[in-house]
Design a protein around this motif. Structure first.
Motif, PDB file in Angstrom:
ATOM      1  N   UNK A 107      41.623  41.303  37.954  1.00 55.41           N
ATOM      2  CA  UNK A 107      41.375  42.744  37.881  1.00 55.41           C
ATOM      3  C   UNK A 107      40.030  43.095  38.508  1.00 55.41           C
ATOM      4  N   UNK A 108      39.006  42.294  38.255  1.00 57.87           N
ATOM      5  CA  UNK A 108      37.691  42.566  38.831  1.00 57.87           C
ATOM      6  C   UNK A 108      37.681  42.333  40.338  1.00 57.87           C
ATOM      7  N   UNK A 109      38.368  41.295  40.786  1.00 53.51           N
ATOM      8  CA  UNK A 109      38.399  40.995  42.218  1.00 53.51           C
ATOM      9  C   UNK A 109      39.183  42.061  42.978  1.00 53.51           C
ATOM     10  N   UNK A 110      40.242  42.578  42.390  1.00 55.00           N
ATOM     11  CA  UNK A 110      41.096  43.540  43.093  1.00 55.00           C
ATOM     12  C   UNK A 110      40.523  44.950  43.123  1.00 55.00           C
ATOM     13  N   UNK A 111      39.519  45.240  42.339  1.00 55.77           N
ATOM     14  CA  UNK A 111      38.968  46.596  42.279  1.00 55.77           C
ATOM     15  C   UNK A 111      37.605  46.640  42.966  1.00 55.77           C
ATOM     16  N   UNK A 112      37.646  46.814  44.292  1.00 56.93           N
ATOM     17  CA  UNK A 112      36.418  46.833  45.082  1.00 56.93           C
ATOM     18  C   UNK A 112      35.515  48.006  44.703  1.00 56.93           C
ATOM     19  N   UNK A 113      36.104  49.167  44.415  1.00 59.66           N
ATOM     20  CA  UNK A 113      35.284  50.322  44.047  1.00 59.66           C
ATOM     21  C   UNK A 113      34.499  50.070  42.768  1.00 59.66           C
ATOM     22  N   UNK A 114      35.088  49.359  41.832  1.00 54.21           N
ATOM     23  CA  UNK A 114      34.386  49.011  40.595  1.00 54.21           C
ATOM     24  C   UNK A 114      33.221  48.070  40.879  1.00 54.21           C
ATOM     25  N   UNK A 115      33.459  47.092  41.738  1.00 55.99           N
ATOM     26  CA  UNK A 115      32.380  46.156  42.084  1.00 55.99           C
ATOM     27  C   UNK A 115      31.277  46.850  42.848  1.00 55.99           C
TER      28      UNK A 115
END
Length: 126
Positions: free
Chosen positions: A82-90
């Motif tokens: 989930x963290x890897x797939x959400x670039x905007x969150x990172x």
């Protein structure tokens, strides 16, 4: 002997479970409610399959230990995905900066480990 294996497997779950709690808290705090609930659903699904399929055939402490480890490991994988797939969150929280710095950043920061030249050392001493 069964209880020893169970205890060791559960002990291996503790660091992952602690990390999962912190990451799930991060997901909830950042407003990623869907990822938060998907993590919980993955955890519950692994536990249900483990209990109804594997534990029903072989009711032992070893089996419960392996189910717990699989549950926590699958939860960890789902949170990391989930963290890897959400670039905007990172990008929002600066998690992209954990990668290696670009060449421009290294030129501006000469004291990064492995980036020192003899000229940088001599100017730093002055």
């Amino acid at each position: 002997m069964e209880s020893r294996t169970y205890l060791l497997l559960r002990a291996w779950c503790w660091p992952l479970a602690f990390m999962n709690m912190a990451l799930r808290g991060f997901l909830m705090g950042s407003g990623e409610v869907v990822s938060y609930f998907m993590s919980g659903i993955v955890q519950l699904a692994i536990q249900a399959v483990g209990l109804f399929v594997f534990f029903a055939k072989n009711p032992s402490l070893d089996c419960l230990g392996w189910i717990a480890l699989a549950k926590v490991g699958a939860d960890t994988c789902s949170i990391i995905c989930a963290l890897v797939s959400k670039r905007d969150l990172r990008e929002r929280y600066g998690l992209l900066k954990m990668t290696l710095p670009s060449q421009d950043v290294q030129r501006n920061q000469p004291f990064i480990e492995g980036n020192l030249t003899p000229m940088d050392i001599s100017t730093a001493e002055e």
